[in-house]
Scaffold this motif. Structure first.
Motif, PDB file in Angstrom:
ATOM      1  N   PRO A 114      -6.980   1.531  -3.617  1.00  0.00           N
ATOM      2  CA  PRO A 114      -7.721   1.735  -2.370  1.00  0.00           C
ATOM      3  C   PRO A 114      -7.980   0.418  -1.649  1.00  0.00           C
ATOM      4  O   PRO A 114      -8.084  -0.649  -2.263  1.00  0.00           O
ATOM      5  CB  PRO A 114      -9.029   2.385  -2.844  1.00  0.00           C
ATOM      6  N   ASP A 115      -8.070   0.491  -0.318  1.00  0.00           N
ATOM      7  CA  ASP A 115      -8.335  -0.711   0.477  1.00  0.00           C
ATOM      8  C   ASP A 115      -9.654  -1.342   0.050  1.00  0.00           C
ATOM      9  O   ASP A 115     -10.625  -0.664  -0.243  1.00  0.00           O
ATOM     10  CB  ASP A 115      -8.395  -0.346   1.967  1.00  0.00           C
ATOM     11  N   GLY A 116      -9.659  -2.669   0.059  1.00  0.00           N
ATOM     12  CA  GLY A 116     -10.854  -3.407  -0.329  1.00  0.00           C
ATOM     13  C   GLY A 116     -10.916  -3.741  -1.807  1.00  0.00           C
ATOM     14  O   GLY A 116     -11.760  -4.518  -2.230  1.00  0.00           O
ATOM     15  N   SER A 117     -10.006  -3.144  -2.609  1.00  0.00           N
ATOM     16  CA  SER A 117     -10.011  -3.428  -4.046  1.00  0.00           C
ATOM     17  C   SER A 117      -8.999  -4.494  -4.430  1.00  0.00           C
ATOM     18  O   SER A 117      -8.985  -4.930  -5.569  1.00  0.00           O
ATOM     19  CB  SER A 117      -9.715  -2.147  -4.831  1.00  0.00           C
ATOM     20  N   TRP A 118      -8.161  -4.924  -3.469  1.00  0.00           N
ATOM     21  CA  TRP A 118      -7.129  -5.917  -3.782  1.00  0.00           C
ATOM     22  C   TRP A 118      -6.786  -6.694  -2.522  1.00  0.00           C
ATOM     23  O   TRP A 118      -7.125  -6.309  -1.408  1.00  0.00           O
ATOM     24  CB  TRP A 118      -5.876  -5.233  -4.342  1.00  0.00           C
ATOM     25  N   ALA A 119      -6.102  -7.801  -2.725  1.00  0.00           N
ATOM     26  CA  ALA A 119      -5.683  -8.635  -1.598  1.00  0.00           C
ATOM     27  C   ALA A 119      -4.444  -9.413  -2.007  1.00  0.00           C
ATOM     28  O   ALA A 119      -4.123  -9.541  -3.202  1.00  0.00           O
ATOM     29  CB  ALA A 119      -6.805  -9.593  -1.179  1.00  0.00           C
ATOM     30  N   ARG A 141       0.830  -1.201   0.000  1.00  0.00           N
ATOM     31  CA  ARG A 141       0.000   0.000   0.000  1.00  0.00           C
ATOM     32  C   ARG A 141       0.870   1.259   0.000  1.00  0.00           C
ATOM     33  O   ARG A 141       0.515   2.265  -0.600  1.00  0.00           O
ATOM     34  CB  ARG A 141      -0.938   0.004   1.198  1.00  0.00           C
ATOM     35  N   GLY A 142       2.015   1.200   0.672  1.00  0.00           N
ATOM     36  CA  GLY A 142       2.942   2.325   0.665  1.00  0.00           C
ATOM     37  C   GLY A 142       3.535   2.572  -0.714  1.00  0.00           C
ATOM     38  O   GLY A 142       3.866   3.711  -1.067  1.00  0.00           O
ATOM     39  N   LEU A 143       3.669   1.504  -1.511  1.00  0.00           N
ATOM     40  CA  LEU A 143       4.203   1.662  -2.864  1.00  0.00           C
ATOM     41  C   LEU A 143       3.187   2.271  -3.804  1.00  0.00           C
ATOM     42  O   LEU A 143       3.501   3.168  -4.595  1.00  0.00           O
ATOM     43  CB  LEU A 143       4.643   0.293  -3.417  1.00  0.00           C
ATOM     44  N   TRP A 144       1.925   1.816  -3.741  1.00  0.00           N
ATOM     45  CA  TRP A 144       0.900   2.210  -4.709  1.00  0.00           C
ATOM     46  C   TRP A 144       0.065   3.395  -4.248  1.00  0.00           C
ATOM     47  O   TRP A 144      -0.481   4.131  -5.058  1.00  0.00           O
ATOM     48  CB  TRP A 144      -0.014   1.024  -5.005  1.00  0.00           C
TER      49      TRP A 144
END
Length: 207
Positions: free
Chosen positions: A166-171, A158-161
């Motif tokens: 946004p949270d919840g859109s990837w895992a 998350r720090g890279l992108w």
């Protein structure tokens, strides 16, 4: 007097004929102009349709090529991960086998005076290397502590992108065996628990 009247009537007829011919010529020109305009409009419409179809065809072709390239990259990456896992297992087996071959048979090693052999201590790793597969197809190799959690890796990505993901859109997902970490319980698992020690691979996938 009669001759004068006849001459005037002929002049009127001649003038009317010329006016009628002029009107007919104008009507013909207007019809020809309308036909030419309609023909031009149809030609332009046909060119526009052909241009749009060509652009759509090019877009479909590019999408197919991109999808094919993505599948090839995914396949190559999975094969690379499997090869690394197999090489790691083979290395661990090769290190373990000489120790087993060099050990004395149970019958020879046992003696009334000898104390029972202490169990071999399991090697403890203080770091692990995780190969992260990003959405753009690139790979990033990052070192973590075995006690770090899947959530730690999540925060790193998350720090890279940033706002781009946004949270919840990837895992994160483990490729072998397949497991998606998208719950609080899964995010709390340590890298040791999910098999990332001494090395492993995780992939970013959209939800």
């Amino acid at each position: 007097m009669l001759r004068s009247l006849v001459g005037s009537e002929m002049c009127i007829r001649d003038r009317d004929k010329k006016a009628r011919l002029a009107r007919e010529a104008r009507v013909v020109r207007e019809k020809e102009a309308a036909v030419a305009a309609e023909k031009k409009r149809r030609e332009q419409g046909q060119k526009h349709t052909e241009s749009r179809e060509l652009m759509e065809q090019m877009a479909r072709k590019k999408a197919n090529e991109d999808a094919k390239k993505k599948r090839a990259q995914d396949k190559a990456w999975k094969e690379e991960v499997r090869a690394k896992v197999a090489a790691d297992k083979a290395a661990r087996f090769a290190n373990k086998r000489p120790a087993e071959e060099g050990a004395a048979p149970p019958e020879q090693a046992k003696s009334p005076e000898a104390a029972p052999a202490a169990p071999k201590a399991k090697k403890v790793y203080d770091k692990c290397t995780v190969m992260i597969r990003l959405l753009d197809g690139s790979n990033q190799k990052v070192t973590f502590a075995p006690s770090d959690t899947v959530g730690t890796v999540h925060e790193h990505i998350r720090g890279l992108w940033g706002a781009g993901m946004p949270d919840g859109s990837w895992a994160l997902a483990n490729t072998f065996p397949r497991e998606v970490y998208n719950s609080p319980e899964a995010m709390a698992k340590t890298l040791l628990e999910v098999g990332m020690v001494p090395r492993g691979a995780l992939a970013v996938q959209r939800l």
